[in-house]
Scaffold this active site. Structure first.
Site, PDB file in Angstrom:
ATOM      1  N   LYS A  65      -9.710  70.907 -15.983  1.00 55.91           N
ATOM      2  CA  LYS A  65     -11.099  70.501 -16.170  1.00 55.91           C
ATOM      3  C   LYS A  65     -12.012  71.043 -15.075  1.00 55.91           C
ATOM      4  CE  LYS A  65     -10.183  66.154 -18.651  1.00 55.91           C
ATOM      5  NZ  LYS A  65     -11.156  66.275 -19.733  1.00 55.91           N
ATOM      6  N   ASN A 110      -5.840  60.828 -25.987  1.00 55.23           N
ATOM      7  CA  ASN A 110      -6.616  60.743 -24.752  1.00 55.23           C
ATOM      8  C   ASN A 110      -8.011  60.221 -25.052  1.00 55.23           C
ATOM      9  OD1 ASN A 110      -8.989  62.691 -23.882  1.00 55.23           O
ATOM     10  ND2 ASN A 110      -7.733  63.832 -25.359  1.00 55.23           N
ATOM     11  N   LEU A 114     -14.749  63.067 -20.937  1.00 55.02           N
ATOM     12  CA  LEU A 114     -15.365  64.171 -20.193  1.00 55.02           C
ATOM     13  C   LEU A 114     -15.521  63.832 -18.714  1.00 55.02           C
ATOM     14  CD1 LEU A 114     -18.047  65.679 -22.640  1.00 55.02           C
ATOM     15  CD2 LEU A 114     -15.963  66.770 -21.801  1.00 55.02           C
ATOM     16  N   SER A 173     -16.058  66.350 -29.059  1.00 55.11           N
ATOM     17  CA  SER A 173     -15.175  65.395 -28.390  1.00 55.11           C
ATOM     18  C   SER A 173     -15.414  64.008 -28.974  1.00 55.11           C
ATOM     19  CB  SER A 173     -15.437  65.370 -26.883  1.00 55.11           C
ATOM     20  OG  SER A 173     -14.765  64.273 -26.284  1.00 55.11           O
TER      21      SER A 173
END
Length: 359
Positions: A65, A110, A114, A173
């Site tokens: 990430k 998950n 973010l 997402s």
């Protein structure tokens, strides 16, 4: 070497909380000495987005990430690495625990939300590796508390486009409230127009990709593909994680956890959507196939469904980095059996039948 060690490390990693194990692997990769990138069989090369990718097997966003270890990941044999998701301001994401293994299903759930160190940190890391070999992309999103989400995507594009080969606009997402609403036609049209305009102003050579959700109707897919084509998006990434929970999941207790499901159960719906997308866009815009790739057979099927490039992540949790070379070796064997010297002729060959694939 690292792939050979994974069977020894796996029992130890899987005794840890999934997020702790993930962080430990990042720390381990940080300690690796620099190495030259592996040399791939020339038949695996893919010419796409104005670039040559040494092989089609990429790492999906979500692992690195913060762009901490992209070069170490390329050294494992990936043809490209997508870092992120990145948002302008640092944010912690959702409370822990927020990632769960479903080993009997070869799956992961998950709800990270973010979590990000923020744009400035990622920009500095990517700027520090400028000039090194290897294809790198970055996945961008919007802060959870942003009042102007469009401005967040523009800010990320402006800062990061000069440092990467491609920018992936993530509006799919499931873990940021309201983010998937941005796939609606009116907002998506304005968003892509602004992102492409910003890219053109700061670094026209960088490709713009759009990542879509698997949980959309065919009517929505029609709208998304039309908008992407109209606004000059250069590839579609199909697909993100799913909020669906197949009845066949063996990990029934964990299946009740909220978040995005990835891994093997995502393979069929994501591949069906990939094929349906290919039937709509054909050769006008290339596709990146993501979701449930855990073998050569799965990778090959994604290519037949319409993928020019591939991405994986969840399967590494269970099979380790040796999977990368296994898939590449398998793809070369498939081409050799067909008497082919590239993958291009197989892209979309079975899209029509795979678009009708049942769950």
């Amino acid at each position: 070497m690292i792939g050979a060690l994974f069977p020894l490390a796996k029992p130890l990693l899987h005794r840890l909380d999934a997020e702790a194990a993930h962080n430990l692997t990042i720390r381990g990769l940080c300690l690796l000495p620099p190495r030259r990138l592996p040399v791939d069989d020339a038949r695996l090369a893919v010419e796409i987005l104005g670039r040559r990718f040494p092989n089609p097997v990429g790492l999906a966003a979500g692992y690195d990430k913060g762009a901490e270890v992209p070069d170490a990941l390329l050294g494992l044999g990936f043809g490209f690495v997508e870092v992120g998701g990145v948002v302008p301001l640092a944010q912690p994401g959702n409370p822990s625990p927020r990632v769960f293994r479903l080993p009997r299903d070869g799956a992961v759930i998950n709800r990270f939300g973010l979590n990000s160190e923020g744009l400035d940190v990622v920009r500095r890391r990517l700027a520090a590796r400028r000039g090194r070999p290897g294809r790198i992309g970055v996945n961008i999103g919007a802060n959870k508390e942003a009042t102007d989400r469009l401005a967040d995507y523009v800010a990320c594009t402006r800062a990061l486009a000069p440092l990467v080969d491609f920018v992936t606009v993530n509006v799919s997402s499931p873990n940021t409230p309201g983010l998937r609403d941005l796939q609606g036609e009116a907002f998506l049209d304005e968003l892509l127009a602004r992102v492409v305009e910003t890219r053109d102003a700061v670094h026209p050579e960088t490709a713009i990709l759009l990542k879509i959700a698997p949980d959309i109707t065919l009517e929505a897919l029609d709208s998304i593909t039309a908008t992407a084509l109209r606004r000059g998006v250069q590839a579609l990434v199909v697909s993100n994680t799913t909020i669906a929970r197949p009845a066949t999941l063996a990990g029934a207790a964990l299946a009740r956890e909220t978040g995005g499901l990835s891994g093997r159960p995502l393979f069929r719906p994501a591949t069906r959507l990939l094929a349906q997308t290919y039937l709509r866009v054909g050769s006008r815009i290339p596709l990146v196939g993501v979701g449930g790739i855990d073998s050569t057979e799965a990778a090959w099927t994604k290519i037949l469904a319409g993928a020019s490039l591939l991405q994986l992540y969840s399967a590494l949790v269970y099979q380790g980095p040796g999977l990368i070379d296994a898939i590449k070796t398998g793809l070369v064997a498939r081409m050799a059996a067909e008497g082919a010297d590239s993958l291009a002729g197989f892209v979309g060959r079975e899209a029509r039948s795979l678009a009708a694939m049942a769950d």
